[in-house]
Enzyme design. Structure first.
Site, PDB file in Angstrom:
ATOM      1  N   LEU A 123      44.125 123.337 -20.994  1.00 29.94           N
ATOM      2  CA  LEU A 123      43.256 124.514 -20.901  1.00 29.94           C
ATOM      3  C   LEU A 123      42.034 124.401 -21.791  1.00 29.94           C
ATOM      4  CD1 LEU A 123      45.985 127.303 -21.030  1.00 29.94           C
ATOM      5  CD2 LEU A 123      44.544 126.765 -19.064  1.00 29.94           C
TER       6      LEU A 123
ATOM      7  N   GLU B 256      40.305 122.208 -25.619  1.00 34.40           N
ATOM      8  CA  GLU B 256      40.454 121.189 -26.646  1.00 34.40           C
ATOM      9  C   GLU B 256      39.450 121.436 -27.752  1.00 34.40           C
ATOM     10  OE1 GLU B 256      40.961 116.327 -26.894  1.00 34.40           O
ATOM     11  OE2 GLU B 256      40.060 117.266 -25.128  1.00 34.40           O
TER      12      GLU B 256
ATOM     13  N   PHE C 119      41.253 121.020 -33.630  1.00 30.85           N
ATOM     14  CA  PHE C 119      42.650 121.247 -33.993  1.00 30.85           C
ATOM     15  C   PHE C 119      43.602 120.461 -33.107  1.00 30.85           C
ATOM     16  CE2 PHE C 119      41.487 124.465 -30.865  1.00 30.85           C
ATOM     17  CZ  PHE C 119      42.473 124.291 -29.913  1.00 30.85           C
ATOM     18  N   GLY C 120      43.167 120.103 -31.885  1.00 36.94           N
ATOM     19  CA  GLY C 120      44.045 119.481 -30.920  1.00 36.94           C
ATOM     20  C   GLY C 120      43.780 120.036 -29.536  1.00 36.94           C
TER      21      GLY C 120
ATOM     22  N   ASP D 237      37.513 134.742 -38.397  1.00 31.50           N
ATOM     23  CA  ASP D 237      36.893 133.956 -37.326  1.00 31.50           C
ATOM     24  C   ASP D 237      36.792 134.778 -36.045  1.00 31.50           C
ATOM     25  OD1 ASP D 237      35.590 131.708 -36.392  1.00 31.50           O
ATOM     26  OD2 ASP D 237      37.418 130.641 -35.835  1.00 31.50           O
TER      27      ASP D 237
END
Length: 398
Positions: free
Chosen positions: A49, A51, A54-55, A169
Site C-alpha cells: 500500500l 513505502e 520506516f519500511g 506529526d
C-alpha cells in the site's frame, strides 16, 4: 511496552487481549509472523500500500475475513526500535473513534510489525494531492467532517487521555479515511507522553516541514500547542487544496501561510477555496474555518487556542476572539527549506525531518507515507480493483 512485546515466530502465541482499537470494541492481540505472512500473501509487492523510510505497509486479509494493514519496519536500529515501542504503547492507550487504534503487533528477533484495520479510502493526502485528487471525492461537507473529526481526535489526546499525548506529526498523510470518509488520526511513532503538570518539553525535532510550529522547528520546544499549529496548517490545506510548501518558478519555495495571508488581509476568502470545489461550499463556514486556522498558526504558542477551543469554534459553539485575524507567516531557516523535497515532484508526499543528535538536521522520510498514504499514481494500482473491496470510493458515491 518493554517486556510485554512477546516474540513472534511460526509457533502460535497466546492471544493477548487487553484493550480496544480506536473507537471500536474489538481487542488487539499478538499476531504470529506466520499469520501475517499468510494474510499478506508473503508480503507480496502486489499487496503493498505504501513505502517510506520506516519500511513498507501491506494490505492483508486474515483467515476470519478481516482486512488489515500491516506496517513492516525495515531497519532494526535503536531509533526504529524506539518509534515502534512508542507507537505500540500509545496505540494501546487510545480509544477514540477518530484515532486509528491498534489491531495487533508482532515482534521477532529481526522483525517488528504493527497491525491496523485497513482504511478503504486511504489517506487525506491521497485525495488532496495524490492519485484520487482529480476525482474530487472530497466535497465541502466531507472536508468539514474530516477537519472536525480530526480535531476531536486531537482533543482526546491533549485533554482526555492520561498522560496527555502530543502527536508531533499531524499532516494529511496521517489522517486516514474509512469507508464513510470518517477521519482517523494515525501514525504515533513520534508521539510524546506528557507527565501531569509539565507544560512543554525540549526534544529532538521530528515531523514534517511545512507543518512544524516555529518554536519546535527552531528550538525543539514541544507542547500541545505544536499540534495545534500543525492542525491549523492542515485546515488551510483541506480548505485550499494547496500543499503546506509549494515550489514556485525559479525554485523558490513558499509556505501555505505566505500564500494565504495577503488574501485574508484583503478579505478575499472565496479566493482561498480549493478551485476543485467549483464554488460549492458554505461561505460562512469557509470564513470561520480560515479564521480558526489563522488563530492556530500564530507565531507565539500562547496566542493559539487549545484543541477544546478549536473544536468549539469548528462546531460553531464559540466565536473566534479575532475575526479576520492576521496570519503571521513564518519563515523557516534556509537549511530547513533546502531539505524539503515535497514540491520537487508534485506526486510526492511531504518529507520528514529529524534532528537526531546534534545541531545538524538531515533528511529523513521515515514519516513520509504515514501508516498507508498516497503512493505515486503510476506505482500504485487501484486497491479497490485489486482487493475487490465493495466499500471503496466508487461504491460510496453511487
Amino acid at each position: 511496552m518493554g517486556s510485554s512485546l512477546s516474540c513472534c515466530s511460526s509457533e502460535k502465541v497466546d492471544q493477548g487481549y487487553s484493550g480496544t482499537a480506536g473507537g471500536g470494541n474489538h481487542p488487539w492481540r499478538i499476531f504470529t509472523y506466520k499469520e501475517l505472512h499468510a494474510a499478506t500473501n508473503g508480503f507480496s509487492e502486489d499487496n503493498k500500500l505504501g513505502e517510506g523510510g520506516f519500511g513498507s505497509v501491506f494490505w492483508g486479509k486474515t483467515t476470519d475475513g478481516l482486512q488489515i494493514a500491516v506496517k513492516k519496519l525495515k531497519a532494526m536500529n535503536s531509533k526504529a526500535e524506539m518509534e515502534f515501542a512508542v507507537e505500540v504503547e500509545v496505540l494501546g492507550r487510545v480509544r477514540h473513534k477518530n484515532l486509528l487504534g491498534l489491531r495487533g503487533y508482532c515482534v521477532g528477533t529481526d522483525q517488528r510489525l504493527i497491525v491496523y484495520d485497513y482504511m478503504p479510502n486511504l489517506s487525506l493526502l491521497s485525495h488532496l494531492h495524490g492519485q484520487f485528487a482529480p476525482d474530487v471525492h472530497l466535497d465541502w461537507k466531507r472536508r468539514m467532517k474530516i477537519v472536525l473529526g480530526s480535531a476531536e481526535g486531537l482533543l482526546y489526546l491533549h485533554h482526555e487521555v492520561t498522560p496527555h499525548i502530543i502527536h508531533r506529526d499531524i499532516k494529511a498523510s496521517n489522517v486516514l479515511l474509512d469507508s464513510d470518509f470518517e477521519p482517523l488520526v494515525a501514525d504515533f511513532g513520534f508521539a510524546k507522553l506528557i507527565p501531569e503538570g509539565v507544560s512543554h518539553m525540549t526534544t529532538r525535532v521530528k515531523g514534517t516541514l511545512g507543518y512544524l510550529a516555529p518554536e519546535y522547528a527552531m528550538w525543539g520546544k514541544v507542547s500541545e500547542s505544536c499540534d495545534v499549529y500543525s492542525f491549523g496548517i492542515l485546515l488551510l490545506e483541506v480548505v485550499t487544496g494547496r500543499k503546506p510548501i509549494e515550489k514556485l518558478p525559479g525554485g523558490v519555495k513558499r509556505t501555505i501561510t505566505e500564500w494565504a495571508e495577503p488574501l485574508i488581509l484583503k478579505g478575499r476568502f472565496r479566493d482561498l477555496a480549493d478551485p476543485k470545489l467549483r464554488g460549492n461550499f458554505d461561505e460562512n463556514q469557509l470564513k470561520m474555518t480560515i479564521n480558526v486556522a489563522a488563530l492556530c498558526v500564530q507565531n507565539e504558542p500562547e496566542k493559539r487556542p487549545n484543541m477544546k477551543e478549536v473544536v468549539g469554534l469548528l462546531k460553531g459553539q464559540d466565536r473566534p476572539t479575532m475575526m479576520g485575524t492576521r496570519m503571521e507567516s513564518i519563515k523557516y531557516k534556509d537549511e530547513l527549506m533546502v531539505m524539503d523535497q515535497n514540491s520537487d515532484n508534485d506526486d510526492d508526499d511531504q518529507d520528514g525531518i529529524d534532528d537526531d543528535n546534534d545541531e545538524s538536521r538531515h533528511h529523513d522520510d521515515s514519516g513520509a507515507y504515514g501508516v498507508f498514504g498516497a503512493m505515486e499514481a503510476p506505482k500504485m494500482r487501484d486497491p479497490y480493483k485489486r482487493f475487490g473491496n465493495a466499500r471503496g470510493i466508487n461504491a460510496k458515491l453511487t
